[in-house]
Design a protein around this motif. Structure first.
Motif, PDB file in Angstrom:
ATOM      1  N   UNK A  50      83.214  58.637 -75.464  1.00 17.81           N
ATOM      2  CA  UNK A  50      83.633  59.922 -75.540  1.00 17.81           C
ATOM      3  C   UNK A  50      84.943  60.019 -74.942  1.00 17.81           C
ATOM      4  N   UNK A  51      85.785  60.918 -75.514  1.00 15.57           N
ATOM      5  CA  UNK A  51      87.004  60.654 -75.112  1.00 15.57           C
ATOM      6  C   UNK A  51      87.705  62.229 -74.901  1.00 15.57           C
ATOM      7  N   UNK A  88      76.313  62.365 -79.677  1.00 14.88           N
ATOM      8  CA  UNK A  88      76.552  63.875 -79.846  1.00 14.88           C
ATOM      9  C   UNK A  88      75.513  64.835 -79.700  1.00 14.88           C
ATOM     10  N   UNK A  89      75.713  65.870 -79.122  1.00  4.16           N
ATOM     11  CA  UNK A  89      74.655  66.697 -78.365  1.00  4.16           C
ATOM     12  C   UNK A  89      73.818  66.231 -77.269  1.00  4.16           C
ATOM     13  N   UNK A  90      74.026  65.063 -76.761  1.00  2.00           N
ATOM     14  CA  UNK A  90      73.204  64.479 -75.624  1.00  2.00           C
ATOM     15  C   UNK A  90      74.192  64.328 -74.577  1.00  2.00           C
ATOM     16  N   UNK A 149      80.840  62.338 -67.134  1.00  2.00           N
ATOM     17  CA  UNK A 149      80.244  62.031 -68.327  1.00  2.00           C
ATOM     18  C   UNK A 149      78.887  62.261 -67.893  1.00  2.00           C
ATOM     19  N   UNK A 150      78.286  63.518 -68.479  1.00  2.00           N
ATOM     20  CA  UNK A 150      76.901  64.008 -68.111  1.00  2.00           C
ATOM     21  C   UNK A 150      76.157  63.528 -69.292  1.00  2.00           C
ATOM     22  N   UNK A 151      75.301  62.610 -68.832  1.00  2.00           N
ATOM     23  CA  UNK A 151      74.330  61.885 -70.298  1.00  2.00           C
ATOM     24  C   UNK A 151      72.951  62.598 -70.111  1.00  2.00           C
ATOM     25  N   UNK A 152      72.385  63.357 -71.119  1.00  2.00           N
ATOM     26  CA  UNK A 152      71.062  63.777 -71.127  1.00  2.00           C
ATOM     27  C   UNK A 152      70.276  63.029 -72.110  1.00  2.00           C
ATOM     28  N   UNK A 153      68.936  63.288 -72.112  1.00  2.00           N
ATOM     29  CA  UNK A 153      68.051  62.845 -73.205  1.00  2.00           C
ATOM     30  C   UNK A 153      68.329  61.204 -73.663  1.00  2.00           C
TER      31      UNK A 153
END
Length: 119
Positions: A49-50, A64-66, A84-88
């Motif tokens: 991501x940037x 994307x979306x996560x 950086x929020x990292x989900x799923x």
């Protein structure tokens, strides 16, 4: 010179979340682009991501979306932080995550933080 220090990595089960941070210090004025890259074992480093100084963002299709990138570049401070929020999370997200900064065309890297996702 710009120094980048990442934090927030760890071990998490699939489907879980983590919050990664990267604190930039030193000559942080006029840092334009900041980003997160990752490198999995045996693979090349890839862009995750940037985000620009104006807040425009872009993501790798695989996240994307996560994942969500954000930035705190408040004025009159000695730090400029990117998150950086990292989900799923998925096992294939396992990698060392590196912070990147571009200032006047000079590229700076952090030492990385390890994210391990167990299935």
């Amino acid at each position: 010179q710009v120094q980048l220090v990442e934090s927030g990595g760890g071990v998490v089960q699939a489907g879980g979340s983590l919050s990664l941070s990267c604190a930039a210090s030193g000559s942080i004025d006029s840092i334009n682009t900041m980003a997160w890259y990752r490198q999995a074992p045996g693979k090349q480093r890839e862009l995750v991501a940037i985000i620009t100084s104006g807040g425009s963002t872009n993501y790798a299709d695989s996240v994307k979306g996560r994942f969500t990138i954000s930035r705190d570049n408040a004025k009159n401070t000695a730090k400029n932080t990117v998150y950086l929020q990292v989900n799923s999370l998925k096992p294939e997200d396992t990698a060392v995550y590196y912070c990147y900064a571009n200032r006047f065309g000079y590229i700076y890297w952090g030492k990385g933080t390890l994210v391990t996702v167990s299935s």
